[in-house]
Scaffold this active site. Structure first.
Site, mmCIF file in Angstrom:
data_model
loop_
_atom_site.group_PDB
_atom_site.id
_atom_site.type_symbol
_atom_site.label_atom_id
_atom_site.label_comp_id
_atom_site.label_asym_id
_atom_site.label_seq_id
_atom_site.Cartn_x
_atom_site.Cartn_y
_atom_site.Cartn_z
ATOM 1 N N HIS A 35 37.468 23.984 -22.131
ATOM 2 C CA HIS A 35 37.571 25.333 -21.556
ATOM 3 C C HIS A 35 36.342 26.165 -21.925
ATOM 4 O O HIS A 35 35.814 26.918 -21.114
ATOM 5 C CB HIS A 35 38.787 26.084 -22.116
ATOM 6 C CG HIS A 35 40.105 25.486 -21.744
ATOM 7 N ND1 HIS A 35 40.961 24.944 -22.674
ATOM 8 C CD2 HIS A 35 40.722 25.366 -20.559
ATOM 9 C CE1 HIS A 35 42.054 24.512 -22.076
ATOM 10 N NE2 HIS A 35 41.938 24.751 -20.786
ATOM 11 N N GLN A 59 53.847 24.881 -10.968
ATOM 12 C CA GLN A 59 53.142 23.596 -10.906
ATOM 13 C C GLN A 59 53.759 22.534 -11.807
ATOM 14 O O GLN A 59 53.239 21.431 -11.902
ATOM 15 C CB GLN A 59 51.648 23.771 -11.190
ATOM 16 C CG GLN A 59 51.283 24.126 -12.619
ATOM 17 C CD GLN A 59 49.807 24.485 -12.738
ATOM 18 O OE1 GLN A 59 49.371 25.561 -12.336
ATOM 19 N NE2 GLN A 59 49.023 23.588 -13.305
ATOM 20 N N LYS A 148 37.660 16.907 -15.279
ATOM 21 C CA LYS A 148 38.784 16.048 -15.674
ATOM 22 C C LYS A 148 39.898 16.122 -14.625
ATOM 23 O O LYS A 148 40.568 15.152 -14.348
ATOM 24 C CB LYS A 148 39.329 16.452 -17.046
ATOM 25 C CG LYS A 148 40.451 15.535 -17.507
ATOM 26 C CD LYS A 148 40.891 15.854 -18.915
ATOM 27 C CE LYS A 148 41.777 17.069 -18.986
ATOM 28 N NZ LYS A 148 43.123 16.873 -18.400
ATOM 29 N N ASP A 149 40.069 17.315 -14.044
ATOM 30 C CA ASP A 149 41.073 17.484 -12.993
ATOM 31 C C ASP A 149 40.385 17.429 -11.633
ATOM 32 O O ASP A 149 40.390 18.400 -10.870
ATOM 33 C CB ASP A 149 41.807 18.812 -13.194
ATOM 34 C CG ASP A 149 42.555 18.820 -14.509
ATOM 35 O OD1 ASP A 149 43.460 17.999 -14.679
ATOM 36 O OD2 ASP A 149 42.209 19.630 -15.392
ATOM 37 N N MET A 183 38.728 16.040 -23.526
ATOM 38 C CA MET A 183 39.398 17.200 -24.117
ATOM 39 C C MET A 183 40.521 17.652 -23.200
ATOM 40 O O MET A 183 40.333 17.759 -21.987
ATOM 41 C CB MET A 183 38.414 18.367 -24.254
ATOM 42 C CG MET A 183 37.305 18.105 -25.227
ATOM 43 S SD MET A 183 37.925 18.323 -26.896
ATOM 44 C CE MET A 183 36.465 17.936 -27.829
HETATM 45 O O1 PAF Z 1 43.997 23.359 -14.853
HETATM 46 C C1 PAF Z 1 44.797 24.247 -15.240
HETATM 47 O O2 PAF Z 1 44.861 24.610 -16.426
HETATM 48 C C2 PAF Z 1 45.759 24.858 -14.225
HETATM 49 O O3 PAF Z 1 46.128 23.930 -13.259
HETATM 50 C C3 PAF Z 1 45.210 26.152 -13.583
HETATM 51 C C4 PAF Z 1 43.932 25.874 -12.810
HETATM 52 C C5 PAF Z 1 44.947 27.182 -14.672
HETATM 53 C C6 PAF Z 1 46.235 26.732 -12.599
HETATM 54 O O4 PAF Z 1 47.428 27.073 -13.234
#
Ligand code: PAF
Length: 277
Positions: A35, A59, A148-149, A183
């Protein structure tokens, strides 16, 4: 750093910054170096950086998963202040969702049917729902997401295009521990032993990349599946070889834009990773 709990306070403060280039880093807290890298990039490229910390209920399909999500708000605030983040938005659920509000359904061009979308039904509708809300409130010029995502990045890019929003989606390379483990806030839930074992996700990806000229994709897949089946504490959920632009499966390696994506459970904790080459 200014901290806002409500969207109305946040947007009235941001509306006075008409000439600023606003960078936005959405997070669910439990901030780690991955982050902080998003925030560092945002600080370099923008004049005002807004971070959000919000564990978005829409989510998560699994209640236990959301309830076990790590919460380290005061540590997070210290880290954000250290990195000179300008604004933190940390709302309650009621600031963003009305009671009984349903997740919106989006046409995500099939991006939500594979990999994470297949195993976490409705997950990307939830991500798109919250990102649309954030983008409307914050109106950033640039928004930062971790590689990573990968699937999330493609979903957010598709959403931004569909909504015709003038927001640049910036993908930031994955930050790893020394042993290669990507991470992730979920790493906090792993035992020291599992933290070591978890490095096999990245090692498998690197093995496939290193042997791309030697073995077929089918053979590489089988080889990794066998390695995982020999590790009783690790459950491989998927290993996919895809085109990094659209996540469609590939049968042969391309010149570039190959992505190998993996998800596995370790001691009940779900981890994902990918490499692109
Ligand atoms: O990747 C994340 O932490 C979450 O999917 C996000 C982008 C903050 C949306 O809730």
């Amino acid at each position: 750093m200014q901290i806002f709990k409500t969207k109305s306070d946040l947007s009235s403060s941001l509306s006075s910054l008409a000439d600023s280039l606003i960078g936005f880093v959405p997070t669910m807290g439990a901030l780690h170096n991955g982050h902080l890298e998003l925030l560092r990039q945002a600080k370099k490229q923008c004049s005002v950086v807004v971070c959000s910390i919000f564990v978005n209920p829409t989510q998560f399909s699994n209640k236990e998963d959301i309830n076990s999500y790590p919460n380290t708000l005061s540590d997070d605030i210290t880290k954000l202040e250290k990195i000179n983040c300008d604004v933190l938005y940390v709302p309650d659920v009621s600031d963003l969702y009305t009671i009984d509000e349903k997740t919106k359904h989006f046409n995500l061009n099939g991006l939500d049917n594979v990999m994470e979308g297949k195993f976490r039904k409705g997950h990307f509708d939830g991500v798109a729902t919250i990102i649309e809300k954030f983008f409307n409130i914050i109106k950033p010029h640039k928004a930062y997401f971790g590689q990573k995502d990968l699937q999330q990045i493609l979903v957010v890019k598709s959403l931004t295009k569909q909504l015709n929003l003038p927001i640049e989606i910036v993908s930031v390379p994955t930050i790893r521990k020394e042993n290669g483990l990507a991470m992730s806030s979920r790493n906090k839930l792993l035992s020291p032993k599992h933290l070591e074992t978890a490095s096999m996700l990245y090692k498998s990806l690197e093995f496939c990349k290193a042997n791309k000229g030697k073995f077929s994709i089918t053979n590489l897949k089988n080889c990794i599946k066998i390695q995982f089946s020999e590790q009783l504490e690790v459950d491989l959920e998927y290993l996919e070889f895809v085109d990094a632009n659209n996540l469609q499966n590939i049968s042969f390696f391309q010149e570039n834009n190959n992505a190998i994506c993996i998800a596995a459970y370790l001691g009940g904790v779900r981890l994902i990773d990918n490499i692109i080459f």
